[in-house]
Design a protein around this motif. Structure first.
Motif, PDB file in Angstrom:
ATOM      1  N   THR A 341      52.003  68.264  71.226  1.00 39.85           N
ATOM      2  CA  THR A 341      52.579  67.194  70.398  1.00 39.85           C
ATOM      3  C   THR A 341      52.180  67.364  68.940  1.00 39.85           C
ATOM      4  N   GLY A 342      51.011  67.954  68.713  1.00 42.20           N
ATOM      5  CA  GLY A 342      50.579  68.185  67.339  1.00 42.20           C
ATOM      6  C   GLY A 342      51.463  69.164  66.599  1.00 42.20           C
ATOM      7  N   LEU A 343      52.053  70.133  67.333  1.00 40.72           N
ATOM      8  CA  LEU A 343      52.955  71.085  66.688  1.00 40.72           C
ATOM      9  C   LEU A 343      54.305  70.467  66.380  1.00 40.72           C
ATOM     10  N   VAL A 348      57.733  64.002  62.095  1.00 42.71           N
ATOM     11  CA  VAL A 348      57.450  62.598  61.804  1.00 42.71           C
ATOM     12  C   VAL A 348      57.189  62.456  60.304  1.00 42.71           C
ATOM     13  N   GLN A 349      57.942  61.614  59.632  1.00 43.47           N
ATOM     14  CA  GLN A 349      57.823  61.458  58.189  1.00 43.47           C
ATOM     15  C   GLN A 349      56.685  60.524  57.796  1.00 43.47           C
ATOM     16  N   ASN A 350      56.462  59.465  58.566  1.00 48.86           N
ATOM     17  CA  ASN A 350      55.432  58.495  58.218  1.00 48.86           C
ATOM     18  C   ASN A 350      54.047  59.109  58.383  1.00 48.86           C
ATOM     19  N   PRO A 351      53.221  59.125  57.318  1.00 44.75           N
ATOM     20  CA  PRO A 351      51.912  59.794  57.409  1.00 44.75           C
ATOM     21  C   PRO A 351      51.015  59.236  58.501  1.00 44.75           C
ATOM     22  N   ALA A 352      50.952  57.922  58.662  1.00 46.15           N
ATOM     23  CA  ALA A 352      50.068  57.347  59.665  1.00 46.15           C
ATOM     24  C   ALA A 352      50.496  57.754  61.078  1.00 46.15           C
ATOM     25  N   ASN A 353      51.794  57.712  61.350  1.00 46.56           N
ATOM     26  CA  ASN A 353      52.282  58.091  62.676  1.00 46.56           C
ATOM     27  C   ASN A 353      52.058  59.577  62.947  1.00 46.56           C
ATOM     28  N   ARG A 354      52.211  60.367  61.897  1.00 47.23           N
ATOM     29  CA  ARG A 354      51.953  61.796  62.069  1.00 47.23           C
ATOM     30  C   ARG A 354      50.480  62.033  62.404  1.00 47.23           C
ATOM     31  N   LEU A 355      49.603  61.289  61.742  1.00 52.03           N
ATOM     32  CA  LEU A 355      48.175  61.395  62.038  1.00 52.03           C
ATOM     33  C   LEU A 355      47.892  61.023  63.485  1.00 52.03           C
ATOM     34  N   PHE A 356      48.490  59.943  63.969  1.00 49.98           N
ATOM     35  CA  PHE A 356      48.225  59.512  65.336  1.00 49.98           C
ATOM     36  C   PHE A 356      48.673  60.570  66.350  1.00 49.98           C
ATOM     37  N   MET A 357      49.800  61.233  66.079  1.00 47.86           N
ATOM     38  CA  MET A 357      50.247  62.300  66.972  1.00 47.86           C
ATOM     39  C   MET A 357      49.243  63.445  67.012  1.00 47.86           C
ATOM     40  N   ASN A 698      52.675  62.733  47.960  1.00 46.87           N
ATOM     41  CA  ASN A 698      52.611  61.328  48.368  1.00 46.87           C
ATOM     42  C   ASN A 698      52.999  61.111  49.825  1.00 46.87           C
ATOM     43  N   ASP A 699      53.723  62.060  50.404  1.00 46.31           N
ATOM     44  CA  ASP A 699      54.182  61.924  51.789  1.00 46.31           C
ATOM     45  C   ASP A 699      53.401  62.804  52.748  1.00 46.31           C
ATOM     46  N   MET A 700      52.253  63.316  52.280  1.00 47.24           N
ATOM     47  CA  MET A 700      51.339  64.108  53.119  1.00 47.24           C
ATOM     48  C   MET A 700      51.902  65.483  53.481  1.00 47.24           C
ATOM     49  N   TRP A 701      52.612  66.099  52.566  1.00 44.66           N
ATOM     50  CA  TRP A 701      53.071  67.475  52.754  1.00 44.66           C
ATOM     51  C   TRP A 701      52.340  68.386  51.773  1.00 44.66           C
ATOM     52  N   SER A 702      52.148  69.614  52.165  1.00 45.42           N
ATOM     53  CA  SER A 702      51.614  70.609  51.237  1.00 45.42           C
ATOM     54  C   SER A 702      52.563  70.753  50.054  1.00 45.42           C
TER      55      SER A 702
END
Length: 949
Positions: A341-343, A348-357, A698-702
């Motif tokens: 799921t991490g890959l 997921v665009q939302n940073p918090a939801n991406r972190l939870f995954m 701002n959206d947690m992308w490199s």
């Protein structure tokens, strides 16, 4: 007329050695005829390079001789074309000579030989002038293939002592020559030393002699052949012993001697590759979580609560639940699939939801690795394969970051738009899990011999935690330890490229050594040597510090099989659980030493990176002690089964492939140092300052790709980055300066290093950096203030550039002391100077009047710009012509400020603003950013650039 024989007609016969002599003659003729013709007709032109010509350089390189000019290029191409016939015949005869029943190695070596022949044709007929990229691809492929060809030929050599002796001599000379070859190339390319390229050329020509000479030795073996082809001694029917056969008999019972020489099976090397890739995915998940966690305190400017995500690392504690442990040990595939799921989190665009995954993925991945190790502890062959996969997986992660300029292509901060390979990574992970788990399930760890001493589970856990932390913090990126010992220009130590490949080599060598010689790797002597290495990399700079780092890298991978073998003797929840808790403690510890101004209790450990290293090594020592107890009752010199020997060989093949890949990456990424400013004819310098917020948008992308676009479109020649040091676990052990400098064609300096406890400053320049010094400014209370003071060669004139980040607003005394220090530093410089800075002051107030004063000699690029607080550009002894402020869009929280200066013209006494129409075209800012601009970047505040006469 040739005689007629009963079993066939011999139309013509000649000895096979003439194939070797023909190959040798025409190969040497190709190179040396071109050299003679070139020296006679174009001597001064072919010894000329980008820095020097005759008399500083007086001998041409191979590439300049054979690829640049007519007619020498034609001489070379004609003879090398003739060489191809004997070359293919040589490879064919070598296969006939060495082919044996049930052995695939001769076929592989023959395939490599054919591949080398084709790639030789590639770089011969596609010169660097024709297509530089394809020329390099063919050349790199040829050089990389030389290693397996050489080693394969040595392993398969017939038991001809004279031939083996000459092969070893030629191989040793060839690979030994690479060391001075690389050294003088760096002296030429990086240090621009006169005459270094001539010395490099001699070693380059020596490689030709040794490479062709190695193949010439086949004449001593091929005299056993007569063509048309009749074998007069039976060597092609497997009746003659090879060197490998003799070694296997002589070395029987010894670890290394028993590894190779078994049958080669593609299915088993695929198994090894699958295990390695699963290890790679695990390390990618583990290293990627920290980057996501860092995003939240970064944007909250303090503790956000999301830092609790790192408790995902301690998921092995959950194996204390009997039902979960049974499920995980008997069905590791389930947890491995859940970890994928991490890959998929990049969707997921939302940073918090991406972190939870990613948290969920890390929890599952850590459980899967722990349960697999524990479950297979009673099956030595499979247990060793899991350690191999885990260790080589870390190396593969480091190689991937080396290839992708310190970003892991399957991290959740990556996507297709910024260089990610997430979809491919996920697809390969699914295949790897299916492949690696197709074998029958294990006993679940229920059966394991419990006789003998087990040592302490607490000490074993501490050792495992210290080991994992050291590997993650120092070895998950090949440039981390190099950044620790880097002290600026001139270059006096290693650089990330190519020397990152040395870190990767030390890791691989250490892992293999630890598996073959666990008794030595787990000894107190090895631990003492590692302590010396740790001290050197912590307290010393340049090569001395890096050599210590290489020793430590070797030891950490060598000790890992010993410490893991000791840990699995206990309950996984105790050893791996305690280890993960201590690992989290060390992560917080190594962040606290730099983030002391923002975290509770921070001042207690302020600037004590050495304490972190001491604690880590003491923990590893605790693990060594526990392992020594458990190993004291283990059987000594336990024989290795044939299956175990064969399995080891496949993992070493995978490891060797990764090492070759790292060498190829080092070659392809080697800095060209031929950078050109945007407006060279106008002698204009565009300088900028940008606080880049660690390369996360701002959206947690490199954000490197987006940063590169705007910097190139602004035509910036010199730029200072602040908040740029990512060489810590919580930041992913990244280096944005490598990425941007290489892609934009700029020199890069970063510092002070991550072991100096700052948030980082960096300088990128189209102009050569003649000298640079790193400064830590006075900071008795708040965060340390870094500065780089560099001298650049701008159009033949030496100009100083200072990149500086002041302390925070809450510590006025720190900022006052820093202001005095930096103002004195600038005032003492006799050269023209540009300050690219983050000052934390209002224009015309407070410390501003010390920065802009007679003490410093500096002027503000625009004293009328009242809307500033942090970023400032100051200058002295230069002609200022333009100034602009450019909006950031969503890349960071700070704008870009840029100024234009002209080199070689005196600073006017009375400057006046002028409209853009009066400004020469080469001194103008790009039109692209007017109005609404492009991709959210535009001229703002005063909506257009300002210009001065």
């Amino acid at each position: 007329m040739a005689p007629r024989l009963k079993d066939g007609d011999a139309v013509v016969t000649f000895n096979g050695k003439w194939i070797s002599w023909a190959h040798t003659f025409f190969a040497y003729a190709a190179f040396f005829s071109a050299l003679i013709v070139g020296m006679a007709l174009h001597f001064r032109k072919i010894v000329q390079n980008e820095h020097y010509g005759y008399p500083d350089e007086w001998f041409p390189s191979v590439s300049a001789t054979i690829g640049d000019r007519y007619p020498e290029r034609s001489f070379f191409q004609v003879f090398i074309a003739i060489t191809s016939g004997p070359r293919f015949a040589l490879v064919f005869l070598w296969y006939i000579l060495t082919a044996r029943p049930n052995s695939s190695l001769p076929k592989i070596v023959a395939g490599v030989g054919v591949f080398r022949t084709f790639t030789c044709g590639g770089w011969t007929y596609v010169t660097s002038t024709d297509d530089h990229d394809w020329h390099d691809i063919f050349m790199i492929s040829y050089l990389v293939a030389t290693l397996p060809w050489t080693l394969g030929c040595l392993a398969l050599s017939p038991n001809n002592r004279r031939a083996v002796k000459y092969r070893k001599i030629m191989a040793s000379l060839f690979f030994g020559t690479l060391v001075p070859l690389i050294y003088y190339f760096i002296q030429h390319k990086v240090h621009k030393v006169p005459g270094a390229y001539t010395k490099y050329a001699f070693f380059e020509w020596s490689l030709i002699l040794f490479d062709v000479g190695f193949d010439a030795v086949t004449a001593l073996d091929f005299d056993a052949f007569e063509l048309v082809v009749r074998d007069v001694k039976g060597v092609s029917r497997g009746q003659l012993k090879t060197t490998a056969d003799s070694v296997l008999e002589k070395e029987k019972g010894k670890p290394v001697g028993n590894t190779f020489g078994q049958g080669f099976f593609w299915t088993e090397i695929i198994d090894a590759a699958a295990d390695t890739y699963i290890g790679f995915v695990h390390w990618s998940q583990v290293t990627g979580l920290g980057v996501l966690v860092w995003y939240f305190p970064l944007w909250h400017m303090g503790i956000s609560g999301y830092e609790l995500a790192i408790v995902g690392y301690c998921s092995p504690l959950l194996l204390a639940i009997p039902s979960l442990r049974a499920l995980a040990t008997k069905n590791p595939r389930l947890f491995q699939f859940l970890s994928l799921t991490g890959l998929l989190a990049f969707n997921v665009q939302n940073p918090a939801n991406r972190l939870f995954m990613v948290i969920f993925a890390v929890v599952c991945s850590c459980i899967a690795v722990t349960a697999t190790m524990f479950a297979e502890r009673g099956q030595s062959i499979r247990f060793e394969s899991r350690i191999f996969g885990w260790g080589i997986g870390l190396i593969m992660s480091s190689v991937a970051k080396f290839a992708f300029k310190t970003n892991n292509p399957i991290w959740p901060i990556m996507h297709a738009g910024n260089g990610g390979w997430n979809k491919l990574g996920f697809f390969l992970a699914v295949l790897a899990i299916l492949r690696a788990n197709r074998r029958a399930p294990t006993s679940g760890g229920d059966y394991f011999p419990t006789s003998g001493k087990k040592g302490s589970s607490v000490l074993a856990g501490l050792g495992l935690g210290g080991l994992t932390f050291a590997m993650h913090s120092l070895l998950s990126d090949s440039s981390t330890m190099i950044s620790w010992v880097w002290e600026g220009y001139p270059v006096r130590g290693p650089i990330s490229v190519p020397h990152g490949a040395l870190t990767i080599f030390a890791m691989g060598a250490g892992l293999v050594y630890g598996l073959y010689y666990p008794g030595i790797a787990g000894s107190w002597t090895a631990y003492a040597i590692a302590l010396v290495g740790a001290a050197l990399v912590t307290y010393f700079s340049h090569w001395t510090g890096f050599y210590g780092g290489l020793v430590l890298a070797f030891y950490l991978l060598a000790a890992s099989p010993v410490l893991i073998s000791s840990a699995v003797r206990h309950s996984p929840a105790s050893t791996f659980g305690i280890g993960s808790l201590f690992y989290i403690f060390l992560i917080l510890f190594h962040v606290w030493v730099v983030a002391y101004a923002f975290v509770p209790g921070g001042p207690l450990v302020r600037e004590h990176n050495d304490w972190v290293m001491i604690t880590t090594m003491l923990a590893i020592g605790a693990g060594v002690f526990s392992a020594a107890v458990s190993n004291s009752s283990a059987p000594k010199n336990k024989p290795i089964s044939p299956n175990g020997r064969r399995q080891r060989s496949y993992y070493i093949y995978v490891l060797a492939a990764l090492q070759l890949l790292s060498i190829a990456v080092a070659y392809l990424r080697f800095p060209t140092n031929d950078y050109v400013p945007y407006h060279r004819d106008d002698k204009v310098v565009t300088a900028g300052i940008w606080t880049v917020h660690f390369g996360l948008d701002n959206d947690m992308w490199s954000s490197e790709k987006r940063m590169q676009s705007v910097i190139e479109e602004l035509e910036v020649d010199v730029i200072g980055f602040l908040e740029s040091d990512n060489q810590r676990i919580i930041m992913g052990n990244r280096d944005i300066t490598q990425n941007l400098a290489e892609n934009m064609g700029m020199y890069a300096d970063f510092g002070p290093g991550p072991n100096k406890h700052t948030w980082g400053s960096a300088l990128l320049s189209k102009f050569p950096i003649v000298n640079s010094t790193h400064h830590l400014l006075p900071s008795p209370v708040g965060e340390l203030a870094p500065a780089i003071h560099a001298t650049l060669d701008m159009y033949g004139e030496l100009v100083d550039v200072v990149v500086f980040h002041s302390g925070q607003e809450e510590d006025p005394e720190d900022r006052r002391l820093q202001t005095e220090y930096l103002s004195n530093l600038m005032g003492e410089s006799p050269r023209p100077l540009i300050l690219l800075s983050y000052l934390v002051t209002k224009p015309l107030e407070g410390n501003y009047n010390t920065y802009v004063s007679e003490l410093s000699g500096m002027k503000d690029i625009d004293p009328t710009d009242w809307d500033r607080w942090c970023e400032y550009i100051l200058y002295k002894k230069l002609k200022r012509t333009g100034y602009a402020r450019v909006s950031r869009d969503s890349i960071t929280d700070t704008e870009i400020q840029v100024g234009k200066f002209v080199i070689g013209e005196p600073e006017p006494e009375n400057e006046m603003m002028i409209p853009e129409e009066m400004v020469p075209q080469g001194r103008r800012f790009p039109e692209l950013f007017r109005g609404q601009g492009v991709r959210g970047h535009r001229y703002h505040v005063f909506n257009e650039p300002k210009y001065w006469q």
